[in-house]
Design a protein around this motif. Structure first.
Motif, PDB file in Angstrom:
ATOM      1  N   GLU A 129      41.329  46.828  46.786  1.00 47.77           N
ATOM      2  CA  GLU A 129      42.605  47.058  46.123  1.00 47.77           C
ATOM      3  C   GLU A 129      42.747  46.195  44.887  1.00 47.77           C
ATOM      4  O   GLU A 129      43.810  45.648  44.606  1.00 47.77           O
ATOM      5  CB  GLU A 129      43.731  46.819  47.122  1.00 47.77           C
ATOM      6  CG  GLU A 129      43.809  47.939  48.141  1.00 47.77           C
ATOM      7  CD  GLU A 129      44.640  47.605  49.370  1.00 47.77           C
ATOM      8  OE1 GLU A 129      45.436  46.653  49.316  1.00 47.77           O
ATOM      9  OE2 GLU A 129      44.455  48.302  50.388  1.00 47.77           O
ATOM     10  N   LEU A 130      41.657  46.061  44.187  1.00 49.19           N
ATOM     11  CA  LEU A 130      41.715  45.332  42.928  1.00 49.19           C
ATOM     12  C   LEU A 130      42.572  46.137  41.967  1.00 49.19           C
ATOM     13  O   LEU A 130      42.417  47.345  41.854  1.00 49.19           O
ATOM     14  CB  LEU A 130      40.304  45.168  42.359  1.00 49.19           C
ATOM     15  CG  LEU A 130      39.282  44.495  43.273  1.00 49.19           C
ATOM     16  CD1 LEU A 130      37.913  44.484  42.607  1.00 49.19           C
ATOM     17  CD2 LEU A 130      39.710  43.079  43.604  1.00 49.19           C
ATOM     18  N   GLN A 131      43.470  45.460  41.292  1.00 50.86           N
ATOM     19  CA  GLN A 131      44.247  46.187  40.290  1.00 50.86           C
ATOM     20  C   GLN A 131      44.503  45.325  39.081  1.00 50.86           C
ATOM     21  O   GLN A 131      44.236  44.136  39.078  1.00 50.86           O
ATOM     22  CB  GLN A 131      45.535  46.715  40.895  1.00 50.86           C
ATOM     23  CG  GLN A 131      46.283  45.730  41.753  1.00 50.86           C
ATOM     24  CD  GLN A 131      47.479  46.398  42.370  1.00 50.86           C
ATOM     25  OE1 GLN A 131      48.426  46.720  41.665  1.00 50.86           O
ATOM     26  NE2 GLN A 131      47.459  46.605  43.673  1.00 50.86           N
ATOM     27  N   GLY A 132      45.025  45.966  38.061  1.00 54.05           N
ATOM     28  CA  GLY A 132      45.194  45.250  36.802  1.00 54.05           C
ATOM     29  C   GLY A 132      43.853  45.130  36.096  1.00 54.05           C
ATOM     30  O   GLY A 132      42.956  45.930  36.301  1.00 54.05           O
ATOM     31  N   SER A 133      43.714  44.096  35.297  1.00 55.07           N
ATOM     32  CA  SER A 133      42.479  43.940  34.516  1.00 55.07           C
ATOM     33  C   SER A 133      41.384  43.307  35.351  1.00 55.07           C
ATOM     34  O   SER A 133      41.656  42.586  36.310  1.00 55.07           O
ATOM     35  CB  SER A 133      42.723  43.032  33.315  1.00 55.07           C
ATOM     36  OG  SER A 133      43.967  43.290  32.745  1.00 55.07           O
ATOM     37  N   ILE A 134      40.162  43.533  34.959  1.00 56.53           N
ATOM     38  CA  ILE A 134      39.060  42.753  35.523  1.00 56.53           C
ATOM     39  C   ILE A 134      39.259  41.331  35.019  1.00 56.53           C
ATOM     40  O   ILE A 134      39.379  41.114  33.816  1.00 56.53           O
ATOM     41  CB  ILE A 134      37.699  43.291  35.033  1.00 56.53           C
ATOM     42  CG1 ILE A 134      37.487  44.723  35.516  1.00 56.53           C
ATOM     43  CG2 ILE A 134      36.567  42.396  35.489  1.00 56.53           C
ATOM     44  CD1 ILE A 134      36.196  45.361  35.037  1.00 56.53           C
ATOM     45  N   PRO A 135      39.347  40.343  35.919  1.00 56.56           N
ATOM     46  CA  PRO A 135      39.620  38.989  35.435  1.00 56.56           C
ATOM     47  C   PRO A 135      38.509  38.486  34.507  1.00 56.56           C
ATOM     48  O   PRO A 135      37.330  38.729  34.767  1.00 56.56           O
ATOM     49  CB  PRO A 135      39.693  38.146  36.711  1.00 56.56           C
ATOM     50  CG  PRO A 135      39.306  39.018  37.833  1.00 56.56           C
ATOM     51  CD  PRO A 135      39.214  40.422  37.369  1.00 56.56           C
ATOM     52  N   SER A 136      38.913  37.789  33.481  1.00 53.51           N
ATOM     53  CA  SER A 136      37.894  37.335  32.533  1.00 53.51           C
ATOM     54  C   SER A 136      37.006  36.264  33.158  1.00 53.51           C
ATOM     55  O   SER A 136      35.887  36.033  32.702  1.00 53.51           O
ATOM     56  CB  SER A 136      38.554  36.814  31.259  1.00 53.51           C
ATOM     57  OG  SER A 136      39.353  35.701  31.599  1.00 53.51           O
ATOM     58  N   GLU A 137      37.474  35.672  34.251  1.00 53.34           N
ATOM     59  CA  GLU A 137      36.639  34.693  34.965  1.00 53.34           C
ATOM     60  C   GLU A 137      35.337  35.304  35.476  1.00 53.34           C
ATOM     61  O   GLU A 137      34.440  34.596  35.916  1.00 53.34           O
ATOM     62  CB  GLU A 137      37.394  34.122  36.178  1.00 53.34           C
ATOM     63  CG  GLU A 137      38.593  33.269  35.855  1.00 53.34           C
ATOM     64  CD  GLU A 137      39.876  34.076  35.870  1.00 53.34           C
ATOM     65  OE1 GLU A 137      39.863  35.224  35.364  1.00 53.34           O
ATOM     66  OE2 GLU A 137      40.889  33.560  36.376  1.00 53.34           O
ATOM     67  N   ILE A 138      35.246  36.597  35.433  1.00 58.72           N
ATOM     68  CA  ILE A 138      34.049  37.267  35.912  1.00 58.72           C
ATOM     69  C   ILE A 138      32.816  36.744  35.161  1.00 58.72           C
ATOM     70  O   ILE A 138      31.701  36.780  35.679  1.00 58.72           O
ATOM     71  CB  ILE A 138      34.200  38.811  35.741  1.00 58.72           C
ATOM     72  CG1 ILE A 138      33.292  39.573  36.689  1.00 58.72           C
ATOM     73  CG2 ILE A 138      33.933  39.253  34.330  1.00 58.72           C
ATOM     74  CD1 ILE A 138      33.858  39.767  38.044  1.00 58.72           C
ATOM     75  N   GLY A 139      33.053  36.222  33.999  1.00 53.42           N
ATOM     76  CA  GLY A 139      31.952  35.669  33.212  1.00 53.42           C
ATOM     77  C   GLY A 139      31.399  34.381  33.796  1.00 53.42           C
ATOM     78  O   GLY A 139      30.381  33.869  33.323  1.00 53.42           O
ATOM     79  N   GLN A 140      32.047  33.858  34.845  1.00 57.26           N
ATOM     80  CA  GLN A 140      31.592  32.580  35.407  1.00 57.26           C
ATOM     81  C   GLN A 140      30.455  32.725  36.402  1.00 57.26           C
ATOM     82  O   GLN A 140      30.137  31.783  37.123  1.00 57.26           O
ATOM     83  CB  GLN A 140      32.767  31.866  36.091  1.00 57.26           C
ATOM     84  CG  GLN A 140      33.839  31.442  35.128  1.00 57.26           C
ATOM     85  CD  GLN A 140      35.093  30.982  35.841  1.00 57.26           C
ATOM     86  OE1 GLN A 140      35.081  30.722  37.033  1.00 57.26           O
ATOM     87  NE2 GLN A 140      36.186  30.886  35.101  1.00 57.26           N
ATOM     88  N   PHE A 141      29.873  33.887  36.469  1.00 57.11           N
ATOM     89  CA  PHE A 141      28.737  34.087  37.381  1.00 57.11           C
ATOM     90  C   PHE A 141      27.457  34.191  36.565  1.00 57.11           C
ATOM     91  O   PHE A 141      26.972  35.291  36.348  1.00 57.11           O
ATOM     92  CB  PHE A 141      28.867  35.401  38.127  1.00 57.11           C
ATOM     93  CG  PHE A 141      30.012  35.521  39.086  1.00 57.11           C
ATOM     94  CD1 PHE A 141      30.090  34.714  40.201  1.00 57.11           C
ATOM     95  CD2 PHE A 141      30.980  36.495  38.902  1.00 57.11           C
ATOM     96  CE1 PHE A 141      31.120  34.869  41.111  1.00 57.11           C
ATOM     97  CE2 PHE A 141      32.005  36.653  39.811  1.00 57.11           C
ATOM     98  CZ  PHE A 141      32.086  35.832  40.915  1.00 57.11           C
ATOM     99  N   PRO A 142      26.916  33.092  36.143  1.00 56.87           N
ATOM    100  CA  PRO A 142      25.747  33.218  35.270  1.00 56.87           C
ATOM    101  C   PRO A 142      24.563  33.897  35.944  1.00 56.87           C
ATOM    102  O   PRO A 142      23.718  34.480  35.271  1.00 56.87           O
ATOM    103  CB  PRO A 142      25.422  31.761  34.917  1.00 56.87           C
ATOM    104  CG  PRO A 142      26.059  30.938  35.986  1.00 56.87           C
ATOM    105  CD  PRO A 142      27.248  31.700  36.445  1.00 56.87           C
ATOM    106  N   GLN A 143      24.518  33.854  37.270  1.00 56.57           N
ATOM    107  CA  GLN A 143      23.357  34.375  37.985  1.00 56.57           C
ATOM    108  C   GLN A 143      23.532  35.821  38.434  1.00 56.57           C
ATOM    109  O   GLN A 143      22.649  36.374  39.076  1.00 56.57           O
ATOM    110  CB  GLN A 143      23.077  33.531  39.246  1.00 56.57           C
ATOM    111  CG  GLN A 143      22.983  32.052  39.011  1.00 56.57           C
ATOM    112  CD  GLN A 143      21.849  31.729  38.064  1.00 56.57           C
ATOM    113  OE1 GLN A 143      20.830  32.409  38.032  1.00 56.57           O
ATOM    114  NE2 GLN A 143      22.048  30.700  37.252  1.00 56.57           N
ATOM    115  N   LEU A 144      24.681  36.379  38.165  1.00 53.25           N
ATOM    116  CA  LEU A 144      25.000  37.658  38.786  1.00 53.25           C
ATOM    117  C   LEU A 144      24.032  38.766  38.361  1.00 53.25           C
ATOM    118  O   LEU A 144      23.848  39.036  37.187  1.00 53.25           O
ATOM    119  CB  LEU A 144      26.429  38.055  38.418  1.00 53.25           C
ATOM    120  CG  LEU A 144      27.146  38.953  39.418  1.00 53.25           C
ATOM    121  CD1 LEU A 144      27.252  38.279  40.768  1.00 53.25           C
ATOM    122  CD2 LEU A 144      28.528  39.309  38.904  1.00 53.25           C
TER     123      LEU A 144
END
Ligand SMILES: *[C@@H]1O[C@H](CO)[C@@H](O)[C@H](O)[C@H]1NC(C)=O
Ligand SMILES: *[C@@H]1O[C@H](CO)[C@@H](O)[C@H](O)[C@H]1NC(C)=O
Ligand SMILES: *[C@@H]1O[C@H](CO)[C@@H](O)[C@H](O)[C@H]1NC(C)=O
Ligand SMILES: *[C@@H]1O[C@H](CO)[C@@H](O)[C@H](O)[C@H]1NC(C)=O
Ligand SMILES: *[C@@H]1O[C@H](CO)[C@@H](O)[C@H](O)[C@H]1NC(C)=O
Ligand SMILES: *[C@@H]1O[C@H](CO)[C@@H](O)[C@H](O)[C@H]1NC(C)=O
Ligand SMILES: *[C@@H]1O[C@H](CO)[C@@H](O)[C@H](O)[C@H]1NC(C)=O
Length: 915
Positions: free
Chosen positions: A343-358
Motif C-alpha cells: 500500500e505504498l502511496q504518494g511519491s517514491i521516497p527520495s531516500e531510495i537513493g540510499q541503497f548503493p548496493q541495490l
C-alpha cells in the motif's frame, strides 16, 4: 476510473506472488559433488549388495544408473566412499537433467530422467556410514517418506525435495541427530516440479535435530502442528529456515533461540498479529528475510530500522506503506527489496537513493504517484527495476537511464509515463525483459530496440506506436520468448518481421506472439509456422486477409489461436485439427465459409470455440457435443448454420455460454438443454483467474466495453442466445432449471406457446429477451421476483393480460419492452386494464435504475470471448498443467518474473497449500 483500475487491490491476489528465491546452493554444508571418487578401495560387499537392491527397486528409464555394475561400487555414479574405511558416505541421485521440450509439453508430464519407484528398498539401511543422501527431483509419486531413513544415524545431509513424496512426515527423521541439512520442501525453480505433498501434524521430531543448520519444510502442511514454530525455534545452530507456504500460524515468541539465523523464509503463512513480531529484531545476523503474502503491516513499530544486516528483503503482498519503505531505506546493505503489492502511496521516497548496493527493486502494484525521484535513477547497480502498475507520471528520457548500465529487467508498464529518447539513442544497458506496456513510446517504432541483443521478453502493448515494424526488428535474440505489441497502430505486412525466421534458429524458443489490435495488412505469412514452440498466437483485430496457412497446423503446442476480426477467408483448414493442445480457438469476424472440417473433432481440449460472424454454412456438427466435451464457450453466432439443434449438443456439461444467434437454425429447442449442468449453478467454471495481476493491464487495452464486460465475469458468465433463427415450438420448461443463467435471449424466432410459469426460477437473470416471437398468454408474475433483471424485452409477441408489477419489474418501466403485444395492458403501457384484470402483486416501488442500450449491447454483440478468454485461460490452465509450468520455466532463466508462468506456478502451489 475505468482504465486506471490497477489501483485496486483485490484480496484474492495476496497468494499469487509468493515465490522467493533462497540461495540454497551456497549454504549446503557439504560440497555437493557429483563425481564419484575413485579410490583404492573396492567397496564393501554388503553395501554393494544393498545398493544393487536399492537400484532394483527403481525404474530408471533413462539409464542414469548404468554405471552401477561391477565390483567397485565406490566408482558408481552418485556414490562416494570414505577414503580410509571404504564405506559409502554419499548417495546422490538428485536428478539434474532438463527434460526434452516434447516431454515437458506432454500434457501429462512424464519425467524420463526421473528415477521412479513403487517403494524404496530398505536395503539402504545397510549403508551404515551414509552421511549424504539426496533423492530430490525424482518421481516417487504417492510414496511416503520411508521410516527406515531414521536408521541412517550418520546422515548429515538429507534432501528429499520435489520427489513426489506424500503423506505425514515420519517422526523417525527426528532420530537423525547429526543432520545438518534437511530439505523436504518445494522444488527449486530450476527443477522439474513433481512437488511433494507432505504434512506434519506434530513437528516434535524437528526439535530433536539439534545439529540442523538448514531446514526447508516449504509447502509441508503444518496447519495442525501445534507449536510448530516453537519446535523450530529449538534449533540453536539453524542458519537457514524455509517455511514458505506451510499454513503455519507464526506466533509471538517470548524468547528466540535460533539467533544464528541468516535466512528466514516465512512467505504465505499467517501471523498471529498483522504487525511484525518483535522477536524478528533479535535475529541480528539475518540477511535474507521473506515475509511475503502474510497480510502484515508495521505502521507503528518501525521494526526494519533496526534490522541493519538485511541483504534480501521480500515484503511483497502485504499492507506496508510508504513510511515502512522510508525506514527500510536505512538498511544500506540491502541488495534486493520487494515491496510490490503493498500500500505504498504518494511519491517514491527520495531516500531510495540510499541503497548503493541495490540490484533488484520491486515496487510494482502499489499506489505510487507523482514523478520519480532523481535518486532512483542513481542506483547504478540495479539489474531489475520493477515499478509497473502504479500511477507514476512524467517523461522518461535518456538521462534517466544513463547510469543504469547493469539493468536487465525493466518494468515500467501501466503508469502514466511517456518515454522520450532520440532516435539515435544507444542505451547503456542490454535489457532482457522490457515491460513498457501503456508507456507512451510512439508514434515511431523505437529505434533503440535495435541495440538490445538479449531480449527475452518485449512487451509494449498500448504504447501509441503508429508505424511499420522496421526490417531490423527481426534481429532480436534467438532467446526471445515472447513479444506483445498489442494495441498499437502497427501497420504493414507481417512478412517483414517474421521472415527473418529464414535462419531456422531464430525465435526457436518463442512462446507467445501477441500482435492483436493493430493495423497489420497482407496475409498471415507461412514463415510464422517456423515459430514451432508458440503456445499463444494472437493476430486478432488487424486487417489481415487471405487464407489461413495450412502449416499453422504444425504448431502443435498452440493452446491459443486467435485470428478473429480480420478479413480472412476460405475454408477453415483441416490441418487445424492437428492442434490437439488447443484450448481456445477464435476465428470470429472474418469471412470464413464452407463447412467445418471434421478434423476439428480432434480438438478435444477446446474450452472456447468462437466462430461467430463468418459465412460458415453447415449444420451444427454432432461432434461438437460428442467430442469437444471440455467446451465452456461456444459461439457460432451470425453464420449460416442450418438444420435443427440436435440433442448431441447437450453433451457439454461444462458449457457456460451457448451462442447460436443469427443463423438459419430450425426446429425446436431441445429439452435436453437441461444437461448443461454448468448453467445450473452459479459456480464459476475453470477459467478462474485473479482479476488483479499483471494480466489485467494487458487486458485493459483490449477494448473497454464488450470484452471488458466479459472479462469481469469471465469465469462465471452463464448465457444462452438463440436469437434470430427460425426456431419453433414452445420454450422448454427444462430451461427454467438452468438457474445459473444470467442472460437468455430467444428473440426473433417463431416460438409459440406460453412463457413458462416458473421463469422466476432464473434468479440470476440479468437480461431476458423473448421479443419477436409468437408467445401467447400472460406474462408470468414470477418474472417480477428476478431481482438482478435489468434488461427485459417482451415486445412483438402475442402476449395478453395485465403486465405484472412490483419488485424488479417496477424498475423496468420503458413501455417499448412490451409494445407490439396487442393484448397487454397496465403500466407502463398507456392502456389500463379492464376492471377485474388489475395487475397482480403490488410490491414496493423501487428506485428507477433505468437501463441503457449498452446493458444489452454486449450481449447482442455476441459471445466473442476473444482476447480476454485467452489470457484468462492461460492463467487458468497453468494452474493445472505442471508440464507447462516447467516448460515455460525453462525458457527463461528466472521465470518468476514472467506473468503467466509466475501466476500459474504460484497459484498451483497455492491450490495445494491453501485448499
Ligand atoms: C591408489 O591410490 C594412489 C593415490 O591416490 C594411486 O596413485 C594408485 O594408483 C592407486 N592404486 C590403485 C591400485 O588404484
Ligand atoms: C542388510 O542387513 C541386514 C541385517 O542388518 C541383512 O539381513 C540384509 O541381508 C542386508 N541386506 C543387504 C542387501 O546386504
Ligand atoms: C495432497 O494430499 C492430500 C491428502 O493428504 C490430498 O487431499 C490432496 O489432493 C493432495 N494434493 C495434491 C496436489 O495432490
Ligand atoms: C529456548 O531455549 C531455552 C533455554 O535453552 C529453553 O528453555 C526454551 O524452551 C527454548 N525456547 C523454545 C521456544 O524452544
Ligand atoms: C530480544 O533481545 C532482548 C535484548 O537482548 C531481550 O531482552 C529479549 O528478551 C529478546 N526477545 C526475544 C523474543 O528473544
Ligand atoms: C498522490 O496520491 C495522494 C493520495 O495517495 C494524493 O493526496 C496526492 O495528491 C497525489 N499526488 C499527485 C501528484 O497526484
Ligand atoms: C542462437 O543460439 C545459439 C545457441 O542456442 C547461439 O550459439 C547463437 O549465438 C545464437 N545466435 C544469435 C544470433 O543470438
Amino acid at each position: 476510473m475505468g482504465h486506471l483500475n490497477f489501483l485496486d487491490t483485490t484480496p484474492s491476489l495476496p497468494f499469487l506472488f509468493l515465490f522467493i528465491t533462497i540461495l540454497v546452493a551456497s549454504q549446503i554444508p557439504f560440497g555437493c559433488t557429483r563425481q564419484a571418487h575413485s579410490s583404492n578401495y573396492t567397496c564393501i560387499e554388503s553395501e554393494r549388495q544393498a545398493l544393487l537392491r536399492f537400484k532394483n527397486s527403481l525404474a530408471d528409464e533413462s539409464n542414469r544408473l548404468s554405471s552401477w555394475i561391477g565390483k567397485d561400487c565406490c566408482s558408481w555414479d552418485g556414490i562416494s566412499c570414505h577414503k580410509t574405511t571404504g564405506h559409502a558416505v554419499t548417495l546422490d541421485l538428485r536428478n539434474l537433467e532438463q527434460p526434452e521440450m516434447d516431454e515437458a509439453f506432454n500434457t501429462s508430464y512424464h519425467c524420463r530422467s526421473c528415477l521412479v519407484g513403487d517403494q524404496l528398498s530398505p536395503s539402504l539401511v545397510n549403508l551404515t556410514n551414509l552421511r549424504y543422501l539426496d533423492l530430490s527431483v525424482n518421481n516417487f509419486s504417492g510414496l511416503q517418506i520411508p521410516t527406515f531413513l531414521g536408521l541412517l544415524k550418520d546422515l548429515r545431509y538429507l534432501n528429499l525435495s520435489s520427489a513426489g513424496f506424500v503423506g505425514e512426515v515420519p517422526h523417525h527423521l527426528g532420530n537423525l541427530s547429526h543432520l545438518q541439512y534437511l530439505d523436504i520442501g518445494f522444488a527449486s525453480p530450476n527443477s522439474i516440479p513433481i512437488d511433494n505433498n507432505l504434512t506434519s501434524n506434530d513437528v516434535g521430531w524437528v526439535a530433536k535435530l539439534s545439529s540442523l543448520e538448514y531446514l526447508s519444510l516449504s509447502g509441508v502442511g503444518l496447519s495442525n502442528a501445534r507449536d510448530g514454530f516453537l519446535a523450530v525455534d529449538m534449533l540453536p545452530l539453524l542458519k537457514t529456515l524455509d517455511l514458505e507456504g506451510c499454513e503455519l500460524v507464526v506466533p509471538h515468541l517470548l524468547h528466540v533461540n535460533f539467533t544464528s539465523l541468516s535466512s528466514l523464509e516465512l512467505g504465505s503463512n499467517q501471523f498471529l498479529n498483522p504487525t511484525l513480531p518483535p522477536w524478528l529484531r533479535n535475529l541480528t545476523g539475518l540477511q535474507d528475510l521473506g515475509l511475503s503474502y502474510n497480510n502484515l503491516d508495521d505502521k507503528v513499530h518501525d521494526t526494519f530500522r533496526q534490522m541493519t544486516s538485511l541483504v534480501n528483503l521480500d515484503l511483497g503482498g502485504n499492507h506496508f506503506d510508504t513510511s515502512t519503505l522510508r525506514s527500510i531505506c536505512n538498511i544500506s546493505s540491502l541488495t534486493s527489496l520487494d515491496m510490490s503489492y503493498n500500500e505504498l502511496q504518494g511519491s517514491i521516497p527520495s531516500e531510495i537513493g540510499q541503497f548503493p548496493q541495490l540490484t533488484v527493486l520491486k515496487l510494482s502494484k502499489n499506489r505510487l504517484n507523482d514523478t520519480t525521484p532523481s535518486s532512483l535513477w542513481q542506483l547504478t547497480k540495479l539489474q531489475g527495476l520493477y515499478i509497473g502498475a502504479n500511477a507514476l507520471t512524467g517523461e522518461l528520457s535518456e538521462h534517466h537511464f544513463a547510469k543504469l548500465r547493469e539493468l536487465k529487467r525493466l518494468d515500467i508498464s501501466d503508469n502514466l509515463f511517456s518515454l522520450h529518447v532520440s532516435s539515435s539513442w544507444v542505451p547503456p544497458f542490454q535489457l532482457q525483459y522490457i515491460w513498457m506496456g501503456s508507456v507512451k513510446i510512439g508514434p515511431r517504432f523505437p529505434n533503440w530496440l535495435r541495440t538490445q541483443k538479449e531480449i527475452v521478453e518485449l512487451n509494449m502493448y498500448n504504447a501509441s506506436i503508429s508505424d511499420a515494424i522496421p526490417g531490423w526488428f527481426g534481429v532480436l535474440s534467438n532467446d526471445t520468448g515472447g513479444i506483445i505489441l498489442s494495441g498499437n497502430k502497427l501497420e504493414g505486412s507481417l512478412n517483414s518481421f517474421i521472415s527473418v525466421a529464414d535462419d531456422d534458429k531464430k525465435f526457436v524458443q518463442m512462446w507467445y506472439l501477441l500482435l492483436n489490435h493493430n493495423h497489420f495488412t497482407g496475409s498471415i505469412p507461412e514463415d510464422l509456422c517456423k515459430l514451432r514452440t508458440l503456445i499463444y498466437l494472437d493476430l486478432s483485430n488487424n486487417h489481415l486477409s487471405g487464407r489461413i496457412p495450412l502449416c499453422l497446423g504444425n504448431l502443435r503446442y498452440l493452446s491459443f489461436l486467435h485470428l478473429g476480426s480480420n478479413s480472412l477467408y476460405g475454408q477453415i483448414p483441416g490441418s487445424l485439427g492437428n492442434l490437439g493442445e488447443l484450448i481456445s480457438l477464435q476465428l470470429s469476424k472474418n469471412r470464413f465459409d464452407g463447412k467445418l472440417p471434421p478434423s476439428m473433432q480432434n480438438l478435444k481440449r477446446l474450452q472456447s470455440l468462437d466462430l461467430g460472424e463468418n459465412r460458415i454454412a453447415d449444420t451444427i456438427p454432432a461432434w461438437i457435443g460428442e467430442r469437444l466435451s471440455d467446451l465452456e464457450f461456444l459461439t457460432l453466432q451470425s453464420n449460416n448454420f442450418h438444420g435443427g439443434i440436435s440433442n448431441t449438443l447437450c453433451q457439454l456439461p461444462y458449457l457456460q455460454v451457448l451462442n447460436l444467434a443469427h443463423n438459419d437454425l430450425s426446429g425446436s429447442i431441445p429439452h435436453c438443454f437441461k444437461n448443461f449442468t454448468a448453467m445450473e449453478s452459479t459456480k464459476p467454471g475453470t477459467f478462474q483467474f485473479s482479476k488483479s495481476s499483471y494480466i489485467d493491464p494487458l487486458l485493459r487495452n483490449f477494448k473497454a466495453g464488450i470484452e471488458l464486460e466479459y472479462l469481469k465475469n469471465i469465469d462465471s458468465v452463464k448465457s444462452i442466445s438463440l436469437s434470430g433463427n427460425n426456431l419453433v415450438g414452445e420454450i422448454p420448461d427444462e430451461i427454467m432449471g438452468l438457474v445459473g443463467l444470467q442472460n437468455l435471449n430467444l428473440s426473433k424466432n417463431h416460438l409459440n406457446g406460453r412463457i413458462p410459469k416458473n421463469i422466476g426460477n432464473l434468479k440470476q437473470l440479468e437480461t431476458l429477451d423473448l421479443s419477436m416471437n409468437e408467445l401467447r398468454g400472460e406474462i408470468p408474475p414470477s418474472l417480477s421476483s428476478i431481482y438482478p433483471l435489468s434488461s427485459l424485452n417482451l415486445s412483438y409477441n402475442k402476449l395478453s393480460g395485465p403486465i405484472p408489477s412490483g419488485n424488479q419489474l417496477q424498475t423496468l418501466n420503458d413501455p417499448s419492452i412490451y409494445e407490439g403485444n396487442i393484448g397487454l395492458c397496465g403500466k407502463p403501457l398507456l392502456n389500463s386494464c379492464p376492471a377485474g384484470e388489475s395487475p397482480t402483486e403490488n410490491g414496493p416501488v423501487l428506485d428507477d435504475k433505468g437501463h441503457s442500450e449498452s446493458d444489452f449491447s454486449w450481449f447482442y454483440a455476441g459471445f466473442g470471448p476473444g482476447f480476454s478468454v485467452g489470457v484468462v485461460a492461460v492463467v487458468g490452465i497453468l494452474q493445472f498443467k505442471q508440464s507447462w509450468r516447467y516448460a515455460l520455466f525453462k525458457c527463461v532463466e528466472n521465470a518468476y518474473d514472467r506473468i503467466w508462468v509466475m501466476i500459474g506456478l504460484k497459484t498451483s502451489r497455492l491450490r495445494r497449500n491453501f485448499h
